[in-house]
Design an enzyme around this catalytic site. Structure first.
Site, short mmCIF file in Angstrom:
data_model
loop_
_atom_site.label_atom_id
_atom_site.label_comp_id
_atom_site.label_asym_id
_atom_site.label_seq_id
_atom_site.Cartn_x
_atom_site.Cartn_y
_atom_site.Cartn_z
N HIS A 1 -7.27 -4.28 10.29
CA HIS A 1 -6.88 -4.13 8.96
C HIS A 1 -5.76 -4.64 8.52
O HIS A 1 -4.75 -4.98 9.30
CB HIS A 1 -7.14 -2.58 8.52
CG HIS A 1 -5.92 -1.71 9.02
ND1 HIS A 1 -6.20 -0.73 9.49
CD2 HIS A 1 -4.68 -1.83 8.54
CE1 HIS A 1 -4.86 0.01 9.58
NE2 HIS A 1 -4.03 -0.77 9.15
N GLU B 1 -9.63 -1.70 5.47
CA GLU B 1 -10.49 -1.32 6.81
C GLU B 1 -11.65 -2.33 6.75
O GLU B 1 -12.03 -2.92 5.77
CB GLU B 1 -10.95 0.18 6.63
CG GLU B 1 -9.75 1.11 6.54
CD GLU B 1 -8.99 1.40 7.68
OE1 GLU B 1 -8.65 0.55 8.68
OE2 GLU B 1 -8.52 2.55 7.73
N ASN C 1 -7.50 -2.28 14.35
CA ASN C 1 -8.72 -2.82 14.08
C ASN C 1 -8.99 -3.85 13.22
O ASN C 1 -10.08 -4.06 12.49
CB ASN C 1 -9.65 -1.37 13.49
CG ASN C 1 -9.07 -0.90 12.11
OD1 ASN C 1 -8.06 -1.65 11.72
ND2 ASN C 1 -9.42 0.17 11.47
N ASP D 1 0.82 -1.38 0.07
CA ASP D 1 -0.11 0.01 -0.02
C ASP D 1 0.92 1.29 0.04
O ASP D 1 2.07 1.20 0.29
CB ASP D 1 -0.91 0.09 1.27
CG ASP D 1 -0.21 -0.34 2.36
OD1 ASP D 1 0.85 -0.32 2.65
OD2 ASP D 1 -1.00 -0.51 3.61
N1 LIG Z 1 -1.04 0.19 6.24
C1 LIG Z 1 -0.27 -0.16 7.56
C2 LIG Z 1 -0.36 -1.59 7.85
O1 LIG Z 1 0.09 -2.36 6.27
C3 LIG Z 1 0.02 -2.04 8.97
O2 LIG Z 1 0.40 -3.33 9.14
C4 LIG Z 1 -0.78 -1.22 10.08
C5 LIG Z 1 0.03 -1.47 11.30
O3 LIG Z 1 1.21 -0.89 11.51
P1 LIG Z 1 2.48 -0.81 12.76
O4 LIG Z 1 3.19 -1.88 12.24
O5 LIG Z 1 2.88 0.29 12.50
O6 LIG Z 1 1.57 -1.22 13.98
O7 LIG Z 1 -0.84 -0.23 9.73
C6 LIG Z 1 -0.50 0.62 8.78
O8 LIG Z 1 -1.75 1.43 8.61
#
Ligand SMILES: N[C@@H]1[C@@H](O)[C@H](O)[C@@H](COP(=O)(O)O)O[C@@H]1O
Length: 238
Positions: A132, A137, A130, A67
């Site tokens: 995702h 989402e 949440n 992404d």
């Molecule tokens: N788009 C990314 C995800 O790909 C990631 O897995 C998630 C958790 O992030 P983190 O590893 O910083 O907790 O949130 C972000 O929004």
């Protein structure tokens, strides 16, 4: 689904590295699906260290990221393109032409990227508070392909730490591989650490498979490894 619980984030990163390294050892021209966020930083450090110390080569490896934010220049310090270059690509011998991070803000941009993502041997994932995955989402259809998404308030809130703690600076949209795209990968490696992920991890592993928890679909994938630290695993009952 294989679930491994580690004592510390450092152990988690080393365990994740072992899984990744096995794929590359078995197939030097592996296709890696990569993720951003804080969770994979330790794994990427392990990959860079191993490349420098043991010479593991990525010259035939291809990567496809999950992404990217909409509306940030690729060279913006907070773009996922910048993140990948700083945390991984600049430290290994990968050919920049073989690295792919989605970019754009139209359905056509999303479709073009989706058509490119093929033959992923291992897809690395983090998980949002949440539930995702990527930027899919809650409520996203399980069969969605790469698409433009509107980020939830909770995701923007969670990510504001990268934007001077100011939610108004966090982009409102992103381009993300769909859950259907993610599920096409041959194998999946999901990593999560910290107490903030405990509810999402429980819903993913022990909850019902529902679009309200995008990560719950992983229960249906034949080859998933989940690596957690103790805090992220703290709400699991089994
Ligand atoms: N788009 C990314 C995800 O790909 C990631 O897995 C998630 C958790 O992030 P983190 O590893 O910083 O907790 O949130 C972000 O929004």
């Amino acid at each position: 689904m294989e679930v491994l619980i580690c004592d510390t984030y450092d152990d988690l990163s080393k365990a994740a590295f072992k899984v990744m390294k096995k794929v590359i050892d078995e197939k030097p021209a592996a296709v890696l699906g990569l993720a951003t966020g804080s969770s994979p930083v330790g794994l990427y450090q392990e990959m860079v260290k191993d490349h420098k110390e043991n010479g593991t080569s990525y010259k035939d490896v291809k990567t496809y990221n999950l992404d990217e934010y909409v509306g940030l220049d690729r060279n913006d310090p907070q773009s996922y393109w910048t993140f990948m270059n700083e945390n991984l690509f600049s430290g290994i011998d990968i050919d920049p032409a073989n690295t792919h991070v989605p970019y754009g803000d139209t359905a056509e941009d999303a479709k073009a990227y989706d058509d490119e993502v093929k033959g992923v041997d291992i897809q690395l994932l983090g998980i949002g508070n949440n539930g995702h995955i990527g930027f899919n989402e809650p409520g996203t259809p399980f069969d969605a392909r790469t698409h433009i998404v509107e980020l939830t308030e909770s995701t923007r809130e969670a990510n504001k730490r990268f934007f001077d703690n100011d939610i108004t600076k966090v982009p409102t949209h992103a381009i993300s591989q769909g859950i259907g795209t993610v599920m096409d990968a041959d194998s999946i490696l999901l990593i999560a650490n910290g107490a903030g992920k405990a509810d999402a991890v429980k819903a993913m592993i022990e909850g019902e498979v529902t679009e309200e928890c995008p990560a719950s679909i992983l229960q249906k994938h034949p080859k998933v490894t989940v690596i957690l630290d103790k805090e992220a695993a703290s709400k699991l009952t089994k």
